[in-house]
Scaffold this motif. Structure first.
Motif, mmCIF file in Angstrom:
data_model
loop_
_atom_site.group_PDB
_atom_site.id
_atom_site.type_symbol
_atom_site.label_atom_id
_atom_site.label_comp_id
_atom_site.label_asym_id
_atom_site.label_seq_id
_atom_site.Cartn_x
_atom_site.Cartn_y
_atom_site.Cartn_z
ATOM 1 N N VAL A 1 39.219 44.868 41.888
ATOM 2 C CA VAL A 1 39.085 44.093 43.121
ATOM 3 C C VAL A 1 38.213 42.879 42.814
ATOM 4 O O VAL A 1 37.062 43.024 42.408
ATOM 5 N N ALA A 2 38.773 41.679 42.984
ATOM 6 C CA ALA A 2 38.056 40.434 42.694
ATOM 7 C C ALA A 2 37.975 39.586 43.956
ATOM 8 O O ALA A 2 38.981 39.427 44.651
ATOM 9 N N PRO A 3 36.791 39.040 44.284
ATOM 10 C CA PRO A 3 36.686 38.181 45.469
ATOM 11 C C PRO A 3 37.500 36.908 45.302
ATOM 12 O O PRO A 3 37.673 36.407 44.199
ATOM 13 N N ARG A 4 38.040 36.436 46.413
ATOM 14 C CA ARG A 4 38.824 35.202 46.435
ATOM 15 C C ARG A 4 38.135 34.222 47.366
ATOM 16 O O ARG A 4 37.758 34.584 48.476
ATOM 17 N N CYS B 1 41.997 44.668 55.649
ATOM 18 C CA CYS B 1 42.554 43.369 55.276
ATOM 19 C C CYS B 1 44.066 43.377 55.434
ATOM 20 O O CYS B 1 44.712 44.406 55.266
ATOM 21 N N ARG C 1 40.737 39.131 54.891
ATOM 22 C CA ARG C 1 39.993 39.793 55.958
ATOM 23 C C ARG C 1 40.660 39.544 57.299
ATOM 24 O O ARG C 1 41.095 38.437 57.594
ATOM 25 N N ILE D 1 34.171 33.108 51.018
ATOM 26 C CA ILE D 1 34.988 34.210 50.507
ATOM 27 C C ILE D 1 35.904 34.656 51.645
ATOM 28 O O ILE D 1 35.437 35.018 52.721
ATOM 29 N N ILE E 1 39.382 47.775 51.923
ATOM 30 C CA ILE E 1 38.611 47.530 50.708
ATOM 31 C C ILE E 1 37.141 47.483 51.072
ATOM 32 O O ILE E 1 36.736 46.665 51.907
ATOM 33 N N ARG E 2 36.365 48.387 50.469
ATOM 34 C CA ARG E 2 34.912 48.436 50.712
ATOM 35 C C ARG E 2 34.600 48.513 52.200
ATOM 36 O O ARG E 2 33.664 47.898 52.695
ATOM 37 N N TRP F 1 40.149 39.313 48.976
ATOM 38 C CA TRP F 1 40.143 39.799 47.601
ATOM 39 C C TRP F 1 41.516 39.658 46.965
ATOM 40 O O TRP F 1 42.539 39.659 47.654
ATOM 41 N N THR F 2 41.521 39.562 45.650
ATOM 42 C CA THR F 2 42.731 39.737 44.867
ATOM 43 C C THR F 2 42.626 41.117 44.258
ATOM 44 O O THR F 2 41.601 41.458 43.659
ATOM 45 N N VAL F 3 43.653 41.933 44.437
ATOM 46 C CA VAL F 3 43.635 43.312 43.960
ATOM 47 C C VAL F 3 44.699 43.484 42.881
ATOM 48 O O VAL F 3 45.830 43.023 43.036
#
Length: 123
Positions: free
Chosen positions: A43-46, A93, A120, A64, A88-89, A67-69
């Protein structure tokens, strides 16, 4: 290294099944819950690029937006649907756009991942 990643995160895919019918006012009834977990995801923030010359750019704020998953493609509940949501967390989303399947690596033959954007939900 193919997914699932041993230190990756579990992403919950929130999926509603087909509608069993309509209510007395003709509105579709929600279908059964078909949600499932995708373990071993990256999971990377976008971030969103601020408008040129706008107040966000002047303040140099990075926003932000989701995320990119990168998820294991061999999960039995794949493929993902554009109507699915991802938790996610603890944040729900929307899955934005069509999830991308990386296919097989032409050098190793290993199965790639499924990449998707999760934005989100606001408002």
């Amino acid at each position: 290294m193919p997914a699932p990643y041993p230190f990756g995160e579990t992403v919950r895919i929130v999926r509603t099944g087909p509608s069993p019918g309509r209510d007395p006012r003709g509105q579709p009834l929600p279908g059964p819950d078909e949600s499932f977990d995708l373990p071993g995801c990256v999971v990377a923030p976008r971030e969103q690029t601020p408008t040129v010359g706008g107040s966000e750019q002047q303040g140099r704020d990075t926003v932000i937006v989701g995320w990119t998953v990168y998820a294991p493609a061999d999960h039995p509940r794949m493929p993902l649907r554009t109507t699915d949501k991802a938790r996610i967390r603890g944040v729900t989303c929307e899955i934005t756009g069509e999830p991308g399947d990386w296919g097989r690596n032409p050098f190793t033959g290993l199965r790639g991942v499924v990449q998707f954007a999760a934005d989100r939900v606001t408002g």
